[in-house]
Design an enzyme around this catalytic site. Sequence first.
Site, PDB file in Angstrom:
ATOM      1  N   GLU A 269     -10.456  17.483  -4.528  1.00 23.69           N
ATOM      2  CA  GLU A 269     -11.017  16.125  -4.443  1.00 23.69           C
ATOM      3  C   GLU A 269     -12.512  16.311  -4.278  1.00 23.69           C
ATOM      4  O   GLU A 269     -12.977  16.790  -3.250  1.00 23.69           O
ATOM      5  CB  GLU A 269     -10.391  15.359  -3.275  1.00 23.69           C
ATOM      6  CG  GLU A 269     -10.696  13.869  -3.297  1.00 23.69           C
ATOM      7  CD  GLU A 269     -11.699  13.471  -2.238  1.00 23.69           C
ATOM      8  OE1 GLU A 269     -12.923  13.518  -2.544  1.00 23.69           O
ATOM      9  OE2 GLU A 269     -11.285  13.130  -1.134  1.00 23.69           O
TER      10      GLU A 269
ATOM     11  N   CYS B   4     -16.261   9.997   0.735  1.00 19.96           N
ATOM     12  CA  CYS B   4     -16.070  10.227  -0.696  1.00 19.96           C
ATOM     13  C   CYS B   4     -15.889   8.919  -1.450  1.00 19.96           C
ATOM     14  O   CYS B   4     -16.052   8.880  -2.674  1.00 19.96           O
ATOM     15  CB  CYS B   4     -14.870  11.129  -0.936  1.00 19.96           C
ATOM     16  SG  CYS B   4     -13.360  10.583  -0.124  1.00 19.96           S
TER      17      CYS B   4
END
Length: 480
Positions: free
Chosen positions: A227, A264
Amino acid sequence: MTDSTPAELDRLATAAAAAFAATAASTDAERAAWLRAVATELDAHAHELVAIADGETALGETRLRGEVARTTGQLRLFADVVEEGSYLEAVIDHAVPDAAPPRPDLRRMLRPVGPVAVFAASNFPFAFSVAGGDTASALAVGCPVIVKAHPGHPELSRRVASLVSQALAGAGAPDGVFALVEGREAGVALIEHPAIAAGSFTGSVAGGRALADRAAARPSPIPFFGELGSINPVVVTEAADAARGAALAQGLAGSFQLGAGQFCTKPGIVFVPDGSALESALPAHVGSAPHRLLTDAIDRGFRAGLAHLAAVPGAEVVAGRAADDGIPQPLVYAVDLDTFATHLETLSAEVFGPVTLLVRYGSAADLPAVLARLEGSLTATIHAEDADDVTPVLDVLAARAGRVLFAGWPTGVAVTWSQHHGGPWPSTTSQHTSVGATAARRFQRPIAYQDAPERVLPAALREGNPLSIPRRVDGALRLP
């Protein structure tokens, strides 16, 4: 931080490989008990852990207490997932001897891949770290875990690892099912160790790509689930801006400044109409209090990103003020759509930290062509009114994001059965999710049994459904 030695790493990886025989044969109920034991242990030590985490990250007690709750909630969710049983994706097709050609008896399910290397993140010292979602989802399906600690919170990593190990042992998990290693070289050696069957990572594009390349270059390549970077574009329609621009400004400010912009899912690019009420109201909500970033590397990256933004002709600061040589402060830049399109590579690069970019557009009809040039993101957001036709924008954003929001802001990722936290490159290295029930799918592989005697079949595939789990039998979904 004391780096793990090659001999120590090899010992831990060998122990994980030995433990896999036991974890692969364990029952769903046993593994659920392991996960709940870890959750209970972490909850019992939450006060101690929050104090350690705040000393290393300065994220604040309120944020960190919430993150502990999220972490233990994830562990309990995966306990529920394995007990429910559909994660096995059990499918049975009975034999049809008179078919042309004859069809054998075929039974398919998922099984664990083996020991997993988990690379902890810096920005979530609990939820994406030692006992985070990657660890929880791997243990849930029967994969031993070796975590590579993040150097941004070493003391916390060791203490959490100690509690996890203690809880697992007390719940009857086999020796070698969980371990912690430290140091960059240990991390590289871990992803290359022949005992490791899969890897997971949350962090930078550069770091994730380097590990993914090593995983692929092994003599026996392994799946790697990273990720990585995400700009999380937001589109505000003219009608939405006219109806509630001031409220949207407050929401945006709260989202991009949350955790000093070190999420994120931070909204990094926001498309607003020319002369927007959102832009006018935004400065009042952008703080001036400096906040140190989590690591020196993040700080350097943030400053370099700001320098790149400032160097673009026409880019201007419209909220906040640039820091001197001290601790970073929140900033909002703005450009027009033509400038953004001309300098798209620079302006669409992720800047991890408390900054966002407004892109002013004159006509919504011009947006799809520009949005189509963006790289993949974890999220995309549309703020619109009921009468707006957002289909052209939605079609483009849905092709570039793993989650599309129609209200609210992308920071805050609910841990649920239906959540998807992934997206096209560079947001992730695969199409799987790192949050939610189906995160477990990363650490399983399919296996089919053809014409196998009942006595050798896994319980999930036996005729009487002894586990009482959902299965698909001869094409029809059968619930227990």
